[in-house]
Design an enzyme around this catalytic site. Structure first.
Site, PDB file in Angstrom:
ATOM      1  N   LYS A  91      -5.093   0.637   0.758  1.00 26.06           N
ATOM      2  CA  LYS A  91      -5.297  -0.773   1.082  1.00 26.06           C
ATOM      3  C   LYS A  91      -3.958  -1.442   1.340  1.00 26.06           C
ATOM      4  O   LYS A  91      -3.782  -2.206   2.291  1.00 26.06           O
ATOM      5  CB  LYS A  91      -6.026  -1.505  -0.043  1.00 26.06           C
ATOM      6  CG  LYS A  91      -6.394  -2.898   0.417  1.00 26.06           C
ATOM      7  CD  LYS A  91      -6.902  -3.823  -0.619  1.00 26.06           C
ATOM      8  CE  LYS A  91      -6.969  -5.214   0.007  1.00 26.06           C
ATOM      9  NZ  LYS A  91      -7.034  -6.257  -0.997  1.00 26.06           N
ATOM     10  N   LYS A 130       1.735  -9.847  -1.336  1.00 23.66           N
ATOM     11  CA  LYS A 130       1.513  -9.021  -2.521  1.00 23.66           C
ATOM     12  C   LYS A 130       1.213  -7.575  -2.109  1.00 23.66           C
ATOM     13  O   LYS A 130       1.763  -6.630  -2.681  1.00 23.66           O
ATOM     14  CB  LYS A 130       0.339  -9.602  -3.328  1.00 23.66           C
ATOM     15  CG  LYS A 130       0.071  -8.882  -4.641  1.00 23.66           C
ATOM     16  CD  LYS A 130      -1.108  -9.517  -5.374  1.00 23.66           C
ATOM     17  CE  LYS A 130      -2.158  -8.478  -5.667  1.00 23.66           C
ATOM     18  NZ  LYS A 130      -3.399  -9.041  -6.198  1.00 23.66           N
TER      19      LYS A 130
END
Lengths: 306, 294
Positions: A176, A245
């Site tokens: 991801k 992030k």
């Protein structure tokens, strides 16, 4: 399991994503237990028929399959391994699913601790945002044993339409982060290309059509351009901070392994500029404006912008 | 009788264009600075002429496909250049991978002689040139494109009009820059995944239905990396040359390039390890070597 043989499901973390996913799980016949540090968030689900727990360890004691949807890997660590954490009560053959965008390193650490207790774990970070969470159309990258995935597929099917197997435990979190690093890099590249094309007097629509018939195309130019960047609709419901992030997660893995990322590290530098300008909470698509400002195009392009 | 077409630059591309046009009934005249290429022409039933000016005197349409922007200037404005023999209403189709700036300069000079010019750089490589399936990005007047369309349709299947003169070259350069950036991105990112123990095929399956997809992950990686052939029939040297054109163009347009310049810098670093004639996909291997192998 409850008296009718249904597995009990526990859910920890009722934030923007968690609460929407929980709504979907209410539709299952299984008993649902919830926990969040906000009592208000729990009350909402209590009124809808869920049971309320008083700690993560309470959830792991009462439930067979436990899911977490938490803001970052430190909080995941606290909830699983900390005081009153799941580790205190969780027992053999239970399953733990982490839906958070955690780090591969943390996932491996938690997986190891849980394995000693005979607990099975999969990492299952989700993409596509809050809208997709509500509709049950998330894309979920799943790392871990295939047999564990099959045992809890009925839950994941309730949450998403694309359940993508990525390999061993932690590969979901890794891929991801890698996917988002790729999409951010391809995006900045595409915006830079668009900026140059505009300055060269090429119509943005024609440019998009030409690139999409050529080797420079990407998901950014074939799908996202039309949706967000050509009409300048900065509303993808995903913040710059969240993208940053994910970039950090990928680049941190590289840093720890002393692997150079000579090209894609620039992507995060550009995101750092955006964040240092206080734009972290803004929509990720606004990186377009940051790139345009850096390349000094914006002030000249107002008249040509669509 | 069909039109007489002149080709200036009878190299890899020019000779294929010549053959293709001849098969479609055009009469072809050609010039090349290289003597061995001049000698090859009669074998191809192409008529050699000794200067670009001679080609211009003979032909109604002139296709230029030479080495770079400076070679374009030389064959059009130089001694015995096109400008010295060209007749009014001739059309110049400029197919070199050149810069918009040079193309506009050529346009200004040729317009003074009543000559029309479009820029029409091609992509997809030599096999596409042989089969007439090139992608052609066109810049210039609509009217000139309209008059040249039957010729262009002999050569390519996708003909996209990008805007005024020079925009074909602009979009081509930008596309190549984006391709190199997306290749470097895919290479670094997927290689990091490999180092973390993920499988390439599985990563590609997931990425290609997600937001990180690019033509590099959906086409190049499966075709050239998974198969371990690394043969895309496009050289490292050409990619580097195209990148330099994009960077030069960005400077001329006063756009500060971020990713493009970083990519160009990496190609410079790689050029000490990769010969120009090596396939561009070897970039993947070299970057992986930097990363300590995968």
């Amino acid at each position: 399991m409850d008296k009718s043989g249904f597995k009990r499901i526990g859910f920890i973390g009722l934030g923007v994503m968690g609460s929407r996913m929980c709504e979907r799980l209410l539709l299952l016949e299984n008993n649902l237990f919830v926990y969040d540090i906000s009592k208000e968030a729990m009350d909402y689900f209590y009124k809808k028929g869920a049971e309320v727990a008083d700690s993560p360890k309470d959830i792991s004691q009462k439930c067979d399959i436990i899911l977490t949807s938490l803001p970052n890997h430190q909080i995941v660590e606290n909830v699983v391994l900390g005081t009153n954490g799941m580790i205190e009560t969780i027992s053999e053959d239970k399953i733990y699913i982490d839906l958070s965008s955690s780090t591969p390193e943390m996932t491996k650490k938690i997986g190891k601790a849980l394995k000693e207790k005979g607990v099975k774990m999969i990492d299952a970070p989700v993409s596509r945002g809050a809208g997709a969470a509500r509709e049950g159309t998330l894309s979920i990258m799943v790392g871990g044993e295939e047999s564990t995935l099959e045992e809890c597929r009925f839950i994941l099917d309730q949450l998403g339409t694309d359940i993508l197997q990525t390999g061993k435990l932690s590969s979901g979190h890794m891929l991801k982060a890698l996917n988002n690093l790729m999409s951010a890099s391809n995006l900045i590249t595409a915006i830079e290309g668009l900026s140059m094309a505009k300055k060269a007097g090429v119509d943005p629509e024609v440019f998009t059509q030409a690139i999409n018939a050529s080797s420079g195309k990407s998901h950014m130019t074939t799908v996202r351009f039309e949706k967000y960047y050509l009409p300048r609709h900065f509303n993808s419901n995903f913040s710059l901070e969240l993208m940053n992030k994910d970039l950090s997660i990928a680049l941190e893995v590289a840093r720890k392994k002393a692997v150079p990322m000579m090209f894609s590290s620039l992507t995060q530098e550009i995101y750092s500029i955006a964040i240092s300008q206080g734009k972290g909470h803004e929509d990720n698509t606004r990186i377009m404006e940051v790139v345009e400002e850096l390349t000094e195009l914006q002030k000249n392009s107002k008249e040509t912008a669509l | 009788m069909k039109m007489k077409i002149g080709i200036i630059g009878y190299g890899e591309l020019g000779s294929r264009l010549g053959k293709r046009l001849m098969q479609n009934g055009y009469t072809i005249y050609a010039f090349d600075v290289c003597e061995s290429k001049m000698q090859k022409m009669p074998h191809d039933k192409v008529n050699p002429l000794s200067t670009p000016a001679n080609v211009a005197e003979k032909c109604e349409v002139i296709i230029t496909c030479v080495n770079d922007d400076l070679a374009v200037e030389q064959c059009i404005l130089g001694e015995d250049g096109v400008i010295h023999g060209v007749k009014k209403d001739t059309t110049v189709i400029e197919m070199t991978t050149s810069t918009p700036e040079m193309t506009k300069n050529m346009g200004r000079e040729l317009h003074k002689k009543g000559v029309n010019i479009i820029d029409a750089p091609v992509s997809r490589g030599i096999p596409a040139a042989e089969q007439g399936t090139l992608s052609i990005l066109v810049g210039g007047e609509k009217e000139t494109l309209k008059n040249s369309r039957s010729i262009l349709e002999t050569l390519g299947t996708d003909i996209i009009h990008c805007g005024e003169l020079g925009t074909g070259h602009a979009v081509k350069a930008i596309n190549m820059m984006m391709m190199s950036c997306n290749l470097l991105t895919a290479t670094e990112t997927l290689s990091l995944g490999l180092k973390e123990g993920l499988e390439l095929e599985k990563m590609l399956d997931v990425i290609n239905v997600s937001s990180g997809e690019s033509y590099m992950t959906s086409h190049h990686f499966p075709k050239y990396v998974l198969t371990e052939t690394y043969q895309s029939k496009f050289s490292f040297g050409l990619m580097n040359k195209d990148l330099k054109i994009a960077i030069k163009m960005a400077e001329e347009l006063e756009v500060v390039s971020l990713m493009g310049k970083r990519s160009s810098h990496l190609y410079d670093l790689l050029s000490s390890r990769l010969p120009a004639e090596e396939d561009n996909m070897h970039t993947v291997k070299e970057i992986q070597a930097w990363m300590g192998g995968v």
